[in-house]
Design a protein around this motif. Sequence first.
Motif, short mmCIF file in Angstrom:
data_model
loop_
_atom_site.label_atom_id
_atom_site.label_comp_id
_atom_site.label_asym_id
_atom_site.label_seq_id
_atom_site.Cartn_x
_atom_site.Cartn_y
_atom_site.Cartn_z
N THR A 228 67.50 60.54 13.08
CA THR A 228 66.27 60.42 12.29
C THR A 228 65.06 60.81 13.13
OG1 THR A 228 67.22 58.64 10.96
CG2 THR A 228 64.82 58.84 10.95
N ALA A 229 65.04 60.35 14.36
CA ALA A 229 63.94 60.70 15.27
C ALA A 229 63.87 62.21 15.48
CB ALA A 229 64.12 59.99 16.61
N LYS A 230 65.02 62.86 15.64
CA LYS A 230 65.05 64.32 15.81
C LYS A 230 64.47 65.03 14.60
CE LYS A 230 68.65 66.47 17.29
NZ LYS A 230 70.07 66.90 17.45
N ALA A 231 64.78 64.51 13.42
CA ALA A 231 64.30 65.15 12.19
C ALA A 231 62.79 65.02 12.03
CB ALA A 231 65.01 64.54 10.98
N ILE A 232 62.23 63.92 12.53
CA ILE A 232 60.79 63.66 12.38
C ILE A 232 59.98 64.36 13.46
CG2 ILE A 232 59.01 61.86 12.50
CD1 ILE A 232 61.10 59.92 11.36
N ALA A 233 60.51 64.42 14.67
CA ALA A 233 59.74 64.84 15.85
C ALA A 233 59.24 66.28 15.72
CB ALA A 233 60.60 64.71 17.10
N PRO A 234 58.00 66.53 16.15
CA PRO A 234 57.50 67.91 16.21
C PRO A 234 58.38 68.75 17.13
CG PRO A 234 55.68 66.34 16.46
CD PRO A 234 56.95 65.54 16.54
N ALA A 235 58.67 69.96 16.71
CA ALA A 235 59.58 70.84 17.45
C ALA A 235 59.08 71.08 18.87
CB ALA A 235 59.74 72.17 16.72
N ALA A 240 61.19 64.97 20.58
CA ALA A 240 62.36 65.72 20.10
C ALA A 240 63.44 65.79 21.19
CB ALA A 240 61.93 67.12 19.69
N ILE A 241 63.01 66.04 22.43
CA ILE A 241 63.98 66.14 23.53
C ILE A 241 64.60 64.77 23.81
CG2 ILE A 241 64.34 66.88 25.90
CD1 ILE A 241 61.81 68.59 25.65
N GLN A 242 63.76 63.74 23.82
CA GLN A 242 64.25 62.39 24.10
C GLN A 242 65.23 61.94 23.02
OE1 GLN A 242 63.87 60.60 26.70
NE2 GLN A 242 64.56 58.57 26.08
N ALA A 243 64.93 62.28 21.77
CA ALA A 243 65.84 61.91 20.67
C ALA A 243 67.20 62.59 20.82
CB ALA A 243 65.21 62.28 19.33
N ALA A 244 67.19 63.84 21.26
CA ALA A 244 68.45 64.55 21.49
C ALA A 244 69.24 63.90 22.63
CB ALA A 244 68.16 66.02 21.81
N ALA A 245 68.51 63.47 23.67
CA ALA A 245 69.18 62.80 24.79
C ALA A 245 69.78 61.46 24.34
CB ALA A 245 68.19 62.58 25.92
N GLN A 246 69.03 60.74 23.51
CA GLN A 246 69.53 59.46 23.03
C GLN A 246 70.74 59.65 22.11
OE1 GLN A 246 69.32 56.49 24.33
NE2 GLN A 246 67.17 56.12 23.81
N ARG A 269 68.83 72.82 27.14
CA ARG A 269 68.15 74.00 26.57
C ARG A 269 66.69 73.68 26.26
NH1 ARG A 269 66.77 75.22 21.60
NH2 ARG A 269 68.02 73.55 20.69
N LEU A 270 66.45 72.51 25.64
CA LEU A 270 65.08 72.14 25.27
C LEU A 270 64.21 71.88 26.48
CD1 LEU A 270 65.89 69.70 22.31
CD2 LEU A 270 64.81 71.96 22.13
N ALA A 271 64.81 71.28 27.52
CA ALA A 271 64.03 70.94 28.71
C ALA A 271 63.96 72.08 29.70
CB ALA A 271 64.63 69.71 29.39
N GLY A 272 64.76 73.13 29.47
CA GLY A 272 64.85 74.22 30.44
C GLY A 272 63.53 74.93 30.68
N GLY A 273 62.71 75.02 29.64
CA GLY A 273 61.44 75.73 29.79
C GLY A 273 60.29 74.86 30.29
N LEU A 274 60.56 73.58 30.54
CA LEU A 274 59.50 72.68 30.98
C LEU A 274 59.24 72.82 32.47
CD1 LEU A 274 60.54 69.40 29.11
CD2 LEU A 274 58.84 71.08 28.38
N ASP A 287 60.29 65.66 31.20
CA ASP A 287 60.26 66.59 32.33
C ASP A 287 61.69 66.87 32.76
OD1 ASP A 287 60.85 65.05 35.12
OD2 ASP A 287 59.93 63.68 33.69
N PRO A 288 61.91 67.90 33.56
CA PRO A 288 63.28 68.28 33.95
C PRO A 288 64.07 67.16 34.62
CG PRO A 288 61.75 70.06 34.46
CD PRO A 288 60.91 68.89 34.03
N ASP A 289 63.40 66.30 35.41
CA ASP A 289 64.11 65.20 36.06
C ASP A 289 64.77 64.27 35.05
OD1 ASP A 289 63.45 66.13 38.55
OD2 ASP A 289 61.76 64.78 38.83
N LYS A 290 64.07 64.04 33.94
CA LYS A 290 64.64 63.15 32.92
C LYS A 290 65.89 63.78 32.30
CE LYS A 290 60.33 60.80 31.76
NZ LYS A 290 59.23 60.62 30.81
N ALA A 291 65.88 65.10 32.14
CA ALA A 291 67.07 65.76 31.59
C ALA A 291 68.26 65.57 32.52
CB ALA A 291 66.78 67.25 31.39
#
Length: 400
Positions: A228-235, A240-246, A269-274, A287-291
């Motif tokens: 649900t968080a992924k669906a709501i989160a701005p792209a 959005a990244i945190q929801a995918a991790a969770q 993939r989502l965190a790769g460009g950060l 940030d990349p460390d969190k990924a």
Amino acid sequence: MAVRRTGFTRARKAAGFTQESFAEAMNVDRSTVARWETGAREPLPYQRPKLARLLKISGDELDELLSPVAAPTAVVQPWAAPSTAHDDEEDALELVRRINASDVGWETLERLEAAVDEMAIAYPQTPPAALLGRIRRHLGYVARLLDARKTLAEHQRLLVVGGWLSLLGATVHIDLNQATAAKARLKTAESLAAHTGHDEIRAWVHETEAWRKLTDGHHAEALELSRTAKAIAPAGGSAAIQAAAQEGRALARLGQRREAYAAIQEVQRLAGGLTRPDRPEHHYRYDPDKAVAYTATTLAWIGDPAAEGYAREIIRRLGGGDDPATWPRRVASANIDLSLALLVDGRLDEACGHTMRAITSGRVVPSNRWRAAEVVHAVEAGGLPEAVDLREAYEEMAKR
């Protein structure tokens, strides 16, 4: 036109105050006192009792001093055309004046927003109970400002500040295993986010509740909330990244290995460009460390020995040496993830040592103790002699 409050000025001088000393006693800027005296601004309701005490007058007398003196009635020339009391032009001007009138001010809002960032940055290294006190004080201040006169734009910003503070408060309550308070804070944050149309906060609300469900062992509910968080989160945003991790962690606890690996790939993939921000400790900025940290946890939970490399990388990047006082919480979690990976390889003594480091660091919050307990149980089941010391350290931690 604002009417100068000469009586208020005389009372301030009679009490022995300059504008500067009065501003200091009231904990406001001198310009605020000047605007009170010119009639350009009203003191906030909570400031009035202190004003009366400093001026050594009653509340009624203060109200009288703050009341504008009626302006003389203009003489209407006999040949002038009569005018209505509320003609269109005056109504328009008064509406603009009211929209722009404020007892809050953008400087106050900027300071509040900066305080929210400071607390979100302090979160990984501050004891939860200490941080909760700061959050409560700022929420109380926001509540008082909501009763003050302000512009529509300021009202909107104030609600957003309240949403972030409520969200952070809920996170700290979860850390302290205070489920009822956490749910109440999350409900408030979601309501404020809905009022302001702030999808980032709304997404974080669902992601945070997913983590609470995960720590309670309700893995299927955690998975649904993450999605649900992924669906709501701005792209592309942090939520959005945190929801995918969770989502990946929930899948790992459910034993859905293939889907968990797919979630890891999505996060990478989502965190790769950060790029790594100046203040990566900020809880609501990915940030990349969190990924790397979430990859370590997810792999550890599905029993993949590859978690070892990711966990060691987090310890290397963020450990800051052997002094646990310098650790963010992620380092303690990485030591536990490393222990789980070592258990898979049968390296019980090393696993015991890393979990001991995490337990004795003071960085394992109450909501995360169950993760350390999993290693303690595994080491005990393996018959390792050091298990006795590990159990004692765990029980001591649980008392705090």
